[in-house]
Design a protein around this motif. Structure first.
Motif, mmCIF file in Angstrom:
data_model
loop_
_atom_site.group_PDB
_atom_site.id
_atom_site.type_symbol
_atom_site.label_atom_id
_atom_site.label_comp_id
_atom_site.label_asym_id
_atom_site.label_seq_id
_atom_site.Cartn_x
_atom_site.Cartn_y
_atom_site.Cartn_z
ATOM 1 N N ARG A 184 8.427 -8.560 18.989
ATOM 2 C CA ARG A 184 8.948 -7.486 18.139
ATOM 3 C C ARG A 184 9.495 -8.027 16.818
ATOM 4 O O ARG A 184 9.973 -9.168 16.752
ATOM 5 C CB ARG A 184 10.062 -6.720 18.873
ATOM 6 C CG ARG A 184 9.586 -5.978 20.119
ATOM 7 C CD ARG A 184 10.753 -5.319 20.851
ATOM 8 N NE ARG A 184 10.315 -4.628 22.058
ATOM 9 C CZ ARG A 184 9.954 -3.355 22.110
ATOM 10 N NH1 ARG A 184 10.004 -2.631 21.001
ATOM 11 N NH2 ARG A 184 9.553 -2.811 23.235
ATOM 12 N N LEU A 236 2.260 -5.481 18.159
ATOM 13 C CA LEU A 236 2.803 -5.905 19.450
ATOM 14 C C LEU A 236 1.687 -6.410 20.362
ATOM 15 O O LEU A 236 1.857 -7.418 21.068
ATOM 16 C CB LEU A 236 3.554 -4.755 20.108
ATOM 17 C CG LEU A 236 4.886 -4.357 19.466
ATOM 18 C CD1 LEU A 236 5.433 -3.078 20.101
ATOM 19 C CD2 LEU A 236 5.903 -5.479 19.603
ATOM 20 N N GLY A 253 10.149 0.267 17.246
ATOM 21 C CA GLY A 253 9.877 -0.895 18.075
ATOM 22 C C GLY A 253 10.517 -2.185 17.624
ATOM 23 O O GLY A 253 10.212 -3.248 18.172
ATOM 24 N N CYS A 254 11.411 -2.128 16.643
ATOM 25 C CA CYS A 254 12.064 -3.354 16.175
ATOM 26 C C CYS A 254 13.218 -3.743 17.099
ATOM 27 O O CYS A 254 13.862 -2.885 17.711
ATOM 28 C CB CYS A 254 12.607 -3.160 14.758
ATOM 29 S SG CYS A 254 11.355 -2.760 13.527
#
Length: 300
Positions: free
Chosen positions: A89, A82, A120-121
């Motif tokens: 993402r 990131l 974090g997707c």
């Protein structure tokens, strides 16, 4: 003379001496309890309503079994990615293959989506309600276009299918002219079974993913007797959650591995789509057009 003297045993039938020495990757415990999930304040309300039915209320999500997973190595990888990409993402499309009221493939897809969301997707689950049976005339149908647009948007897919599955993936074509909607994307696969352990569906999906030019991760998940593996709707952690077991651990393994492969491969997707045969075809096509242009010029 004995059989052992004729055929002496090496004592290493599995040829473990040829394996690479395992390397233990020690987790960075400063990342152990972290979540990189998209917060409600930074998320699109429209996307959240349409594609994130797997989200639990904040109280559950902050303390459920997924929140307690030790995923420090991959979380650290995602955070570095990131930072490197300016917050771009990983975009993941999740598909499930059953429309039953209590669909175990949908429940498993939601659990997979929750793991990926914590990592974090940008995870979007496609609802196949209203998708027509595959034919040659309904390409412009709204649900077909929605599915194809999501596939084009994504960096990777997660497919979760019951052992008896339908035609959802058939609507994502291998090619559309020169465009391959799934080429270069990563793929994780899982199945739920009503009976004992089976890998028939994931094996079939693995072949299908290969023909769609996707990079299917080595690991896969199969949940036997799925009706025994989920809590009821009124249970803790929001209900209809996957119970602790080695099968649940394998699902976590798959999602962790999927994110790692996608992070590593995403910067190189274009390279994997560059093929000698297709370069040759383009050169031949350009030469043909050049010859046609020359002929047209000579004729005038």
């Amino acid at each position: 003379m004995t059989a052992n003297s004729i055929y002496p045993s090496t004592g290493d039938l599995n040829n473990t001496q040829a394996a690479r020495a395992p390397v233990e990757i020690k987790p960075d415990l400063s990342f152990a309890d972290r979540t990189l999930a998209i917060s409600a304040s930074e998320d699109s309300p429209e996307v959240r309503e349409a594609y994130r039915p797997y989200l639990m209320n904040e109280k559950v999500a902050s303390s459920d079994w997924i929140a307690r997973l030790e995923l420090s190595t991959v979380i650290k990888m995602v955070e570095e990615d990131l930072n490197r990409t300016g917050g771009d993402r990983l975009k993941v499309l999740v598909l499930f293959g059953s429309m039953r009221c209590r669909s175990y493939s949908r429940l498993l897809a939601f659990e997979a989506a929750r793991i990926l969301f914590r990592l974090g997707c940008d995870v979007r689950v496609y609802d196949p309600t209203g998708l027509p049976v595959k034919d040659d005339v309904q390409h412009s149908h709204a649900k077909v276009q929605e599915l194809r647009n999501l596939s084009k948007w994504s960096d990777g897919h997660v497919w979760v299918s019951p052992e008896q599955h339908g035609n959802l993936i058939d609507w994502i074509p291998l090619s559309t002219g020169s465009v391959r909607p799934t080429q270069g994307r990563t793929l994780a696969i899982a199945q739920v079974s009503g009976g004992s352990q089976s890998f028939n569906t994931v094996n079939s999906l693995r072949i299908l993913g290969r023909w769609m030019r996707m990079f299917t991760i080595p690991n896969q998940s199969s949940i036997p007797k799925a009706y025994t593996q989920f809590t009821d709707e009124s249970a803790e952690e929001g209900g209809s959650r996957l119970m602790p077991s080695s099968n649940r651990d394998r699902l976590v393994d798959c999602m962790e591995e999927f994110v790692k492969y996608t992070i590593i491969m995403r910067p190189h997707f274009d390279l994997f789509g560059d093929r000698f045969s297709e370069r040759s075809e383009r050169i031949a096509a350009r030469e043909k057009r050049r010859q046609q242009d020359l002929a047209a010029t000579a004729a005038t």
